[in-house]
Design an enzyme around this catalytic site. Structure first.
Site, PDB file in Angstrom:
ATOM      1  N   SER A   3       0.803  -1.457   0.372  1.00 55.23           N
ATOM      2  CA  SER A   3      -0.322  -0.066   0.373  1.00 55.23           C
ATOM      3  C   SER A   3       0.496   1.171  -0.261  1.00 55.23           C
ATOM      4  O   SER A   3       0.392   2.280  -0.313  1.00 55.23           O
ATOM      5  CB  SER A   3      -1.053  -0.307   1.582  1.00 55.23           C
ATOM      6  OG  SER A   3      -0.137   0.069   1.919  1.00 55.23           O
ATOM      7  N   HIS A   6      -5.948  -4.359  -0.826  1.00 55.67           N
ATOM      8  CA  HIS A   6      -5.228  -3.355  -1.733  1.00 55.67           C
ATOM      9  C   HIS A   6      -5.418  -4.339  -3.376  1.00 55.67           C
ATOM     10  O   HIS A   6      -4.378  -3.614  -3.889  1.00 55.67           O
ATOM     11  CB  HIS A   6      -4.532  -2.795  -1.623  1.00 55.67           C
ATOM     12  CG  HIS A   6      -3.972  -1.812  -0.399  1.00 55.67           C
ATOM     13  ND1 HIS A   6      -4.657  -1.014   0.217  1.00 55.67           N
ATOM     14  CD2 HIS A   6      -3.377  -2.365   0.564  1.00 55.67           C
ATOM     15  CE1 HIS A   6      -4.399  -0.353   1.036  1.00 55.67           C
ATOM     16  NE2 HIS A   6      -4.205  -1.501   1.422  1.00 55.67           N
ATOM     17  N   LYS A  13     -12.372  -2.059   2.681  1.00 60.54           N
ATOM     18  CA  LYS A  13     -12.159  -1.055   1.088  1.00 60.54           C
ATOM     19  C   LYS A  13     -12.722  -1.533   0.371  1.00 60.54           C
ATOM     20  O   LYS A  13     -13.471  -0.448   0.255  1.00 60.54           O
ATOM     21  CB  LYS A  13     -10.772  -1.918   1.265  1.00 60.54           C
ATOM     22  CG  LYS A  13      -9.554  -1.751   2.707  1.00 60.54           C
ATOM     23  CD  LYS A  13      -8.126  -1.946   1.948  1.00 60.54           C
ATOM     24  CE  LYS A  13      -7.184  -1.572   3.572  1.00 60.54           C
ATOM     25  NZ  LYS A  13      -7.017  -1.163   4.437  1.00 60.54           N
TER      26      LYS A  13
HETATM   27  N1  PLP Z   1      -3.809  -5.504   5.539  1.00 60.61           N
HETATM   28  C1  PLP Z   1      -3.110  -4.003   4.815  1.00 60.61           C
HETATM   29  C2  PLP Z   1      -2.560  -4.422   3.839  1.00 60.61           C
HETATM   30  C3  PLP Z   1      -3.573  -3.544   4.922  1.00 60.61           C
HETATM   31  O1  PLP Z   1      -3.781  -2.092   3.958  1.00 60.61           O
HETATM   32  C4  PLP Z   1      -4.572  -3.366   6.114  1.00 60.61           C
HETATM   33  C5  PLP Z   1      -5.819  -1.805   6.485  1.00 60.61           C
HETATM   34  O2  PLP Z   1      -5.275  -0.916   6.513  1.00 60.61           O
HETATM   35  C6  PLP Z   1      -5.519  -4.497   6.576  1.00 60.61           C
HETATM   36  C7  PLP Z   1      -4.590  -5.551   6.182  1.00 60.61           C
HETATM   37  C8  PLP Z   1      -6.512  -4.631   7.746  1.00 60.61           C
HETATM   38  O3  PLP Z   1      -7.189  -4.505   7.151  1.00 60.61           O
HETATM   39  P1  PLP Z   1      -8.566  -3.901   8.579  1.00 60.61           P
HETATM   40  O4  PLP Z   1      -9.066  -2.387   8.246  1.00 60.61           O
HETATM   41  O5  PLP Z   1      -9.506  -4.901   7.633  1.00 60.61           O
HETATM   42  O6  PLP Z   1      -8.868  -4.007   9.919  1.00 60.61           O
END
Ligand code: PLP
Length: 419
Positions: free
Chosen positions: A206, A234, A265
């Site tokens: 990200s 993502h 997301k």
């Molecule tokens: N994994 C990645 C790569 C993320 O970007 C995020 C969120 O920012 C998460 C996990 C966590 O996701 P959640 O918002 O569903 O807890």
């Protein structure tokens, strides 16, 4: 009587009640010192308050209307899609606000099972399990799956939740250099002495908008008898011809064993996460995964949103494909203007600036022109690699994108980021 007294007690005089005593005073001094330290280091994170729904056009609290939003993970624009909202309302009315319970005690409704079945079908996997977030899914998988006899090999730039999840498990830990296949191979060779090897990587990263070399990772996994785990937060919903994710994009859907992803997301944007993969793994997680076992069920309205988002994606691949052209438009116009955009073909478009102050003042100046973007600097990204991260959504119009590019050019010239 009692109710009136309770209301008075809660309302009090309108001021909050501070705990007294030496320990509380010591804690307060320590907290204030820590907060000062964060401010002093220039890493304080403040939050802008949005007074409208999530979408390409926002209203900020205290004024700013018609702000063009380029910093949400609302990749497909489903967060405010009318059918998604209607599905949430229907689920709320039919199934209530929530379950007041964890899944295995009194907290599983038909809609939870339907959504798990739908997620598994979407990813073409055997089964799926829901969590309150993908953070929880990542926190809950490694400890449940891996023993001290096993090994986990993790990309050094994996998301914080993967890092935390791995910390919680007792397996032998290897951290390989970001997307470096030579380093991964060396670590896999070393890990041959362990019973089971699991390679863990973000599908798309990200901060840089780059995509993991999953074909090569899967080849190495095959060569060294390892399993592959990907975090698709993502990627789910929009990468690959049908939006299945990085594994579809790179043609390795049958080689990746475990997928964790988010419902918060692209898939409606409410909240929630999941693991999908082999049925016995999902069965084991239901027995052993602590964030699943000891946390409340997903609220029906949240389930309704995600379920409708998946229906929309499975009905037609037009939504999944709708974003690619917008991303291409932004990346090519910005590159032609002289900016360096990290990553490739991903709607996360980091505009690389280097200097932390430059990223901060340019982001502020963009907002004063009605464009909401965020600057990232150390420690979120490495020193000297400050950037403004732009995120494209399917619901941005071409005019929105052009306005953003024009503002970047003006602001870049003003602050010396462009000649
Ligand atoms: N994994 C990645 C790569 C993320 O970007 C995020 C969120 O920012 C998460 C996990 C966590 O996701 P959640 O918002 O569903 O807890």
């Amino acid at each position: 009587m009692w109710r009136g007294a309770a209301v008075r007690a809660v309302r009090g005089t309108g001021s909050s009640r501070a705990a007294s005593g030496a320990a509380a005073a010591q804690l307060r001094r320590w907290l204030e010192g820590e907060l000062e330290g964060i401010r002093g280091a220039g890493t304080w994170k403040s939050e802008r308050i949005i007074a409208s729904r999530q979408g390409p056009h926002l209203r900020l609290a205290g004024g700013g209307a018609g702000i063009l939003n380029f910093c949400a993970n609302n990749y497909l624009g489903l967060s405010s899609h009318p059918q998604v909202i209607r599905a949430a309302v229907q689920a709320l009315e039919e199934f209530g606000a929530g379950l007041s319970s964890v899944r295995f005690i009194c907290g599983t409704q038909s809609i939870h099972k339907d959504l798990e079945e739908k997620i598994a079908r979407f990813h073409q996997r055997e089964d799926a399990i829901l969590y309150a977030s993908c953070f929880d899914a990542n926190a809950g998988i490694f400890e449940a799956l891996l023993t001290p006899e096993d090994a986990v090999l993790s990309d050094e730039l994996n998301h914080a939740s993967i890092i935390d999840g791995i910390r919680l498990c007792k397996a032998n830990k290897y951290r390989y250099k970001h997307m470096d296949m030579h380093d991964l191979e060396a670590k896999l060779q070393d890990a041959q002495k362990h019973r089971l090897r699991l390679v863990a990587t973000d599908g798309a990263f990200s901060m840089d908008g780059d995509i993991a070399p999953l074909r090569e990772i899967c080849q190495l996994a095959q060569k060294y008898d390892a399993l592959v785990f990907i975090d698709e937060c993502h990627a789910t919903g929009f990468l690959g011809p049908n939006g299945r994710g990085t594994d579809e994009l790179l043609g390795v859907m049958d080689k990746v064993t475990i997928i964790n992803s988010t419902l918060g997301k692209a898939l409606g944007g409410a909240a929630g996460g999941y693991t999908t993969g082999p049925k016995p793994l999902i069965d084991l997680l239901r027995q052993r995964s602590r964030p699943y076992l000891f946390s409340n069920s997903l609220p029906p309205a949240v389930v309704g949103c995600a379920s409708k988002a998946l229906d929309l994606l499975m009905e037609s691949n037009a939504i999944a494909q709708s974003m690619a052209a917008k991303t291409q438009r932004f990346r090519s116009k910005m590159t032609a203007a002289g900016f360096t955009i990290s990553g490739k073909d991903h709607p996360i478009c980091p505009v690389m600036l280097g200097d932390a102050r430059l990223a901060a003042v340019m982001a502020e100046d963009m907002l004063s022109r009605g464009i909401y973007v965020i600057g990232f600097s150390y420690p979120v990204v490495p020193k000297g690699k400050a950037r403004i991260r732009v995120q494209i959504s399917a619901v941005h119009s071409d005019e929105d994108i052009d306005r953003c590019v024009e503002a970047f050019i003006e602001v870049g010239q003003k602050h010396g980021a462009l000649p």
